[in-house]
Design an enzyme around this catalytic site. Structure first.
Site, PDB file in Angstrom:
ATOM      1  CG  ASP A  59      -1.541  -1.197   1.633  1.00  0.00           C
ATOM      2  OD1 ASP A  59      -1.390  -2.196   0.932  1.00  0.00           O
ATOM      3  OD2 ASP A  59      -2.247  -1.198   2.657  1.00  0.00           O
ATOM      4  CG  PHE A 119      -0.141  -3.206   9.333  1.00  0.00           C
ATOM      5  CD1 PHE A 119       1.088  -3.836   9.220  1.00  0.00           C
ATOM      6  CD2 PHE A 119      -1.275  -4.008   9.423  1.00  0.00           C
ATOM      7  CE1 PHE A 119       1.195  -5.232   9.203  1.00  0.00           C
ATOM      8  CE2 PHE A 119      -1.191  -5.396   9.396  1.00  0.00           C
ATOM      9  CZ  PHE A 119       0.043  -6.009   9.291  1.00  0.00           C
TER      10      PHE A 119
HETATM   11  C1  FRU Z   1      -3.932  -3.711   2.667  1.00  0.00           C
HETATM   12  C2  FRU Z   1      -3.324  -4.034   4.023  1.00  0.00           C
HETATM   13  C3  FRU Z   1      -3.717  -2.995   5.056  1.00  0.00           C
HETATM   14  C4  FRU Z   1      -2.608  -3.100   6.053  1.00  0.00           C
HETATM   15  C5  FRU Z   1      -1.417  -3.368   5.179  1.00  0.00           C
HETATM   16  C6  FRU Z   1      -0.358  -4.234   5.792  1.00  0.00           C
HETATM   17  O1  FRU Z   1      -3.176  -4.223   1.616  1.00  0.00           O
HETATM   18  O2  FRU Z   1      -3.724  -5.320   4.433  1.00  0.00           O
HETATM   19  O3  FRU Z   1      -5.001  -3.209   5.603  1.00  0.00           O
HETATM   20  O4  FRU Z   1      -2.441  -1.947   6.823  1.00  0.00           O
HETATM   21  O5  FRU Z   1      -1.914  -3.984   4.004  1.00  0.00           O
HETATM   22  O6  FRU Z   1       0.746  -4.368   4.955  1.00  0.00           O
END
Ligand code: FRU
Length: 512
Positions: A59, A119
């Protein structure tokens, strides 16, 4: 032996700060260099999209225009081309498209509240101070504290804050999370990916979530100082899923990566769930979002979208382009994941979301080669026959008039006759069907009205836009040995074809 800086060397090795004794450093140098040059020569690695020098990315996080430069952070695993130990990597750019890698911005703190992962999240300016708000994950103190259970992991998600005083190079984390548990009464399916905005004298924050048996939800909070938060209520709730899975994201009972912003005279919400990004446009009233229209942002390999404002105040969309090949293959390739090109969001007169590549992308263009229809004349046919896409780096624009009874197709095939990609449009019933290879999108285009396709070919990444209303991001993992020819069918439908070769961001596919 080539010269290689210590920073480049450690980055190529995929670790943040390592201290190596001299003999090890020298013996490892060869393989690090070999790895970097294999990546720089990999024809499947894009040349005008942002991606890390090596390893895994997902992300986009906290994209922001700050003090004259664009900053992009993104989910990154420095230990290999697989998802695992999530960090925030950092890139900067003067124009949103030419990127430069910066050192890793935020890493998990050993034994800390984010020990198992930093995250996704956002960056806001708190009276000028860049403030990152993200989700940290760690083992739950007791099983009932777990908020993330996807069949493979059991974690407690908490919301964390870090500030930067040096132009976002380094970040100081707050001692404690700013929000350490979801609202008491809710049996949440997840609790992550903050998105923030200013409302009057206060802050608002939404979190991706959902309620078991009830559906996805976006939780709304308020604060005056970014550090103390009060839960209000769901900004919006989904409906129960009919399917079952251990991972609630697969069934739509968990909505990840919310992004909420005003657009024209409406508000828009993006959510990521079931492998897709969905948009909703509607009214924001009494702290609740009432959608009026909805749709799919991109029908292909595209996830976890997040927006920002560019220097001119345009709403810019970013998304993660995941790999669609088996993990074994991207692990071996040494890289996985790409950032989409920036897309400008606007509202159509009927309130639906429109999306077009940012004009910034045009700065990659080389010399235009163009042919105008009708293509049946001998000179036009000759010009078309001479058109090529070279080095898998080009923008192709095709305008054609769909015929109510006949499908249109455009094939990209190499001089040596290797198939690469087929674009097609079938005007069927009320909704038309746009496709690239095996990936399909719904696109209603009235017969008799021209349809404009824009395709960006960049190594294994193909981003396709149709009439600024439908998008498909496709991955193709075969690199033809010879340049690509362009074959539209029927030729009589074409009014114009234009091709620009695209110049790379760097001569080494951003491996430095
Ligand atoms: C979406 C996700 C988010 C999370 C991140 C972890 O792709 O699952 O919800 O914060 O990736 O890498």
């Amino acid at each position: 032996m080539h010269k290689i800086s210590r920073r480049r060397f450690t980055a190529a090795l995929g670790t943040t700060a390592v201290t190596l004794s001299a003999p090890k450093w020298i013996s490892a140098l060869g393989s690090a260099e070999k790895k970097a040059s294999a990546l720089a020569l990999d024809p499947l690695r894009p040349q005008f999209h942002l991606l890390p020098a090596a390893n895994w990315m997902n992300d986009p996080n906290g994209p922001i225009f700050f003090e004259g430069r664009y900053h992009m952070f993104y989910q990154y695993d420095p230990f290999g081309a697989f998802w695992g130990s999530m960090h925030w990597a950092h890139g900067t750019s003067p124009d949103m498209v030419h990127w430069h890698h910066e050192p890793i911005a935020i890493a998990p703190t050993p034994n800390g509240y984010d020990r198992d992962g930093v995250f996704s999240g956002a960056i806001v300016l708190d009276r000028g101070t860049p403030t990152a708000i993200y989700t940290g994950v760690a083992p739950p103190p007791s099983p009932s504290d777990a908020t993330l259970k996807d069949g493979a992991h059991t974690w407690r998600e908490v919301q964390c804050l870090a500030i930067s005083h040096d132009g976002m190079r380094t970040w100081q984390k707050a001692r404690d999370p700013i929000l350490s548990s979801p609202p008491d009464a809710l049996n949440v399916t997840g609790f992550r990916d903050p998105c923030l905005w200013r409302e009057g004298d206060e802050w608002r924050m939404v979190l991706g979530s959902g309620v078991a048996g009830k559906g996805g939800a976006i939780l709304l909070y308020r604060s005056t100082d970014l550090r103390h938060w009060t839960y209000l209520h769901p900004l919006i709730e989904g409906s129960p899923s009919t399917s079952k899975s251990v991972n609630p994201v697969d069934t739509g009972e968990m909505w990840e990566c919310p992004d909420f912003f005003s657009l024209g005279d409406r508000h828009a919400l993006l959510i990521s769930t079931m492998g897709r990004v969905f948009w909703k446009v509607g009214q924001y009233k009494d702290q609740r979002f009432l959608p009026e229209k909805e749709g799919t942002v991109d029908f292909g390999a595209y996830y976890a979208a997040r927006t920002m404002l560019d220097r001119d105040g345009n709403r810019i969309l970013w998304g993660w382009i995941p790999e669609t090949r088996p993990e074994k293959e991207h692990k071996a390739a040494g890289w996985a994941g790409v950032m989409s090109l920036p897309r400008v969001l606007t509202l159509a007169p009927d309130g639906t979301l429109r999306m077009a590549p940012s004009p910034a992308v045009e700065t990659f263009r080389g010399e235009l080669v163009q042919v105008r229809g009708p293509l049946d004349s001998a000179p036009a046919a000759k010009s078309l026959a001479a058109m090529r896409i070279r080095n898998l780096a080009a923008e192709l624009e095709v305008t054609f008039v769909p015929d109510a009874n006949h499908p249109f197709s455009l094939e990209l095939r190499s001089e040596a006759d290797e198939p690469f990609a087929t674009l097609a449009y079938r005007p069927e019933g009320t909704g038309g069907d746009l496709s690239i290879n095996k990936t399909h999108a719904v696109l209603a285009a009235p017969a008799g009205q021209p349809l404009r396709l824009r395709l960006f070919v960049d190594g294994s990444v193909l981003e396709l836009f149709a009439n600024d209303t439908a998008a498909i991001t496709e991955r193709v993992y075969t690199a033809p040995q010879t340049p690509l020819k362009i074959a539209p069918r029927p030729r009589s439908a074409v009014t114009e074809i234009a091709v620009w070769p695209m110049k790379p961001i760097s001569s080494d596919r951003l491996t430095s």
